[in-house]
Scaffold this motif. Sequence first.
Motif, PDB file in Angstrom:
ATOM      1  N   GLN A   1      -0.148  -9.720   9.200  1.00 63.94           N
ATOM      2  CA  GLN A   1       0.371  -8.508   9.836  1.00 63.94           C
ATOM      3  C   GLN A   1       0.918  -7.560   8.779  1.00 63.94           C
ATOM      4  O   GLN A   1       1.367  -7.996   7.714  1.00 63.94           O
ATOM      5  N   ILE A   2       0.945  -6.295   9.116  1.00 66.57           N
ATOM      6  CA  ILE A   2       1.653  -5.310   8.307  1.00 66.57           C
ATOM      7  C   ILE A   2       3.033  -5.187   8.936  1.00 66.57           C
ATOM      8  O   ILE A   2       3.165  -4.866  10.117  1.00 66.57           O
ATOM      9  N   ILE A   3       4.044  -5.474   8.128  1.00 70.18           N
ATOM     10  CA  ILE A   3       5.411  -5.568   8.634  1.00 70.18           C
ATOM     11  C   ILE A   3       6.300  -4.590   7.880  1.00 70.18           C
ATOM     12  O   ILE A   3       6.145  -4.382   6.678  1.00 70.18           O
ATOM     13  N   GLU A   4       7.249  -4.010   8.582  1.00 75.32           N
ATOM     14  CA  GLU A   4       8.214  -3.109   7.958  1.00 75.32           C
ATOM     15  C   GLU A   4       9.400  -3.926   7.453  1.00 75.32           C
ATOM     16  O   GLU A   4       9.996  -4.695   8.201  1.00 75.32           O
ATOM     17  N   TYR A   5       9.710  -3.751   6.180  1.00 76.41           N
ATOM     18  CA  TYR A   5      10.810  -4.474   5.543  1.00 76.41           C
ATOM     19  C   TYR A   5      11.840  -3.472   5.028  1.00 76.41           C
ATOM     20  O   TYR A   5      11.495  -2.366   4.632  1.00 76.41           O
ATOM     21  N   ARG A   6      13.092  -3.902   4.976  1.00 79.83           N
ATOM     22  CA  ARG A   6      14.130  -3.097   4.339  1.00 79.83           C
ATOM     23  C   ARG A   6      13.926  -3.145   2.839  1.00 79.83           C
ATOM     24  O   ARG A   6      13.838  -4.213   2.234  1.00 79.83           O
ATOM     25  N   ARG A   7      13.815  -2.003   2.243  1.00 80.92           N
ATOM     26  CA  ARG A   7      13.519  -1.877   0.824  1.00 80.92           C
ATOM     27  C   ARG A   7      14.569  -2.569  -0.047  1.00 80.92           C
ATOM     28  O   ARG A   7      14.225  -3.285  -0.994  1.00 80.92           O
ATOM     29  N   ASP A   8      15.855  -2.399   0.259  1.00 77.91           N
ATOM     30  CA  ASP A   8      16.910  -2.966  -0.587  1.00 77.91           C
ATOM     31  C   ASP A   8      16.897  -4.497  -0.587  1.00 77.91           C
ATOM     32  O   ASP A   8      17.314  -5.128  -1.546  1.00 77.91           O
ATOM     33  N   ILE A   9      16.389  -5.106   0.448  1.00 80.98           N
ATOM     34  CA  ILE A   9      16.333  -6.564   0.521  1.00 80.98           C
ATOM     35  C   ILE A   9      15.049  -7.093  -0.108  1.00 80.98           C
ATOM     36  O   ILE A   9      15.067  -8.011  -0.923  1.00 80.98           O
TER      37      ILE A   9
ATOM     38  N   ASP B   1       0.873  -1.171   0.000  1.00 79.20           N
ATOM     39  CA  ASP B   1       0.000   0.000   0.000  1.00 79.20           C
ATOM     40  C   ASP B   1       0.913   1.224   0.000  1.00 79.20           C
ATOM     41  O   ASP B   1       1.480   1.581   1.031  1.00 79.20           O
ATOM     42  N   PRO B   2       1.072   1.874  -1.153  1.00 82.57           N
ATOM     43  CA  PRO B   2       1.985   3.017  -1.238  1.00 82.57           C
ATOM     44  C   PRO B   2       1.601   4.182  -0.323  1.00 82.57           C
ATOM     45  O   PRO B   2       2.423   5.045  -0.053  1.00 82.57           O
ATOM     46  N   SER B   3       0.373   4.207   0.172  1.00 85.93           N
ATOM     47  CA  SER B   3      -0.027   5.305   1.059  1.00 85.93           C
ATOM     48  C   SER B   3       0.495   5.132   2.481  1.00 85.93           C
ATOM     49  O   SER B   3       0.456   6.072   3.265  1.00 85.93           O
ATOM     50  N   LEU B   4       0.985   3.938   2.823  1.00 88.48           N
ATOM     51  CA  LEU B   4       1.562   3.714   4.156  1.00 88.48           C
ATOM     52  C   LEU B   4       3.023   4.138   4.146  1.00 88.48           C
ATOM     53  O   LEU B   4       3.825   3.588   3.404  1.00 88.48           O
ATOM     54  N   SER B   5       3.363   5.078   4.978  1.00 87.70           N
ATOM     55  CA  SER B   5       4.733   5.571   5.036  1.00 87.70           C
ATOM     56  C   SER B   5       5.407   5.135   6.327  1.00 87.70           C
ATOM     57  O   SER B   5       4.817   5.208   7.399  1.00 87.70           O
ATOM     58  N   THR B   6       6.663   4.710   6.195  1.00 91.88           N
ATOM     59  CA  THR B   6       7.447   4.366   7.377  1.00 91.88           C
ATOM     60  C   THR B   6       8.264   5.557   7.871  1.00 91.88           C
ATOM     61  O   THR B   6       8.935   5.455   8.882  1.00 91.88           O
ATOM     62  N   CYS B   7       8.223   6.660   7.119  1.00 95.16           N
ATOM     63  CA  CYS B   7       9.044   7.846   7.407  1.00 95.16           C
ATOM     64  C   CYS B   7      10.534   7.535   7.292  1.00 95.16           C
ATOM     65  O   CYS B   7      11.364   8.165   7.930  1.00 95.16           O
ATOM     66  N   ASN B   8      10.834   6.508   6.515  1.00100.83           N
ATOM     67  CA  ASN B   8      12.223   6.124   6.271  1.00100.83           C
ATOM     68  C   ASN B   8      12.284   5.622   4.833  1.00100.83           C
ATOM     69  O   ASN B   8      11.649   4.620   4.501  1.00100.83           O
ATOM     70  N   GLU B   9      13.045   6.298   3.988  1.00 98.09           N
ATOM     71  CA  GLU B   9      13.107   5.927   2.574  1.00 98.09           C
ATOM     72  C   GLU B   9      13.718   4.548   2.354  1.00 98.09           C
ATOM     73  O   GLU B   9      13.574   3.975   1.283  1.00 98.09           O
ATOM     74  N   GLN B  10      14.385   4.002   3.344  1.00 98.07           N
ATOM     75  CA  GLN B  10      15.040   2.703   3.194  1.00 98.07           C
ATOM     76  C   GLN B  10      14.141   1.531   3.569  1.00 98.07           C
ATOM     77  O   GLN B  10      14.548   0.386   3.463  1.00 98.07           O
ATOM     78  N   THR B  11      12.917   1.808   4.033  1.00101.51           N
ATOM     79  CA  THR B  11      12.004   0.739   4.425  1.00101.51           C
ATOM     80  C   THR B  11      10.630   0.954   3.817  1.00101.51           C
ATOM     81  O   THR B  11      10.311   2.046   3.357  1.00101.51           O
ATOM     82  N   LEU B  12       9.830  -0.108   3.819  1.00102.95           N
ATOM     83  CA  LEU B  12       8.455  -0.026   3.363  1.00102.95           C
ATOM     84  C   LEU B  12       7.614  -1.014   4.137  1.00102.95           C
ATOM     85  O   LEU B  12       8.127  -1.965   4.716  1.00102.95           O
ATOM     86  N   TYR B  13       6.304  -0.748   4.170  1.00105.91           N
ATOM     87  CA  TYR B  13       5.370  -1.646   4.830  1.00105.91           C
ATOM     88  C   TYR B  13       4.755  -2.586   3.807  1.00105.91           C
ATOM     89  O   TYR B  13       4.378  -2.166   2.715  1.00105.91           O
ATOM     90  N   LEU B  14       4.642  -3.858   4.169  1.00111.00           N
ATOM     91  CA  LEU B  14       3.926  -4.847   3.379  1.00111.00           C
ATOM     92  C   LEU B  14       2.988  -5.608   4.299  1.00111.00           C
ATOM     93  O   LEU B  14       3.368  -5.969   5.419  1.00111.00           O
TER      94      LEU B  14
END
Length: 124
Positions: A43-51, A23-36
Amino acid sequence: MSDTQLQFKFLDAGAKSSVVVLDPSLSTCNEQTLYLYNQQRDQIIEYRRDIVEAKLRDLSTEEAKTSSSLQQAYETTRATFTPRGAAIQQIPEHAPEPKVTIEPVEVSAIVDFDDDDDDIDTDD
């Protein structure tokens, strides 16, 4: 990537593989992570974007058949989820001082100091 549409993907991570919702509208406030939203863990979990981005792929035809139930499960979980950025924004800069209440304490024993000098030996 659209900033408003949910994206249904498959996270290919070995034994921890799962269908996920981005969901692109969910922001982690960190460009290096994203929620899936991880369907397997519900669960909605924060993942490291580069991985994680290297491990995401489009759903197969068979996997895509579950997208309506997946969207419903995501929306149920999303209703109670507060993204980290939103939680930070909800904290006021100048929070009011906590109110301290002092409970009265009952004195159970009164100490009586005797002014008589009966116990004092004054013979020098």
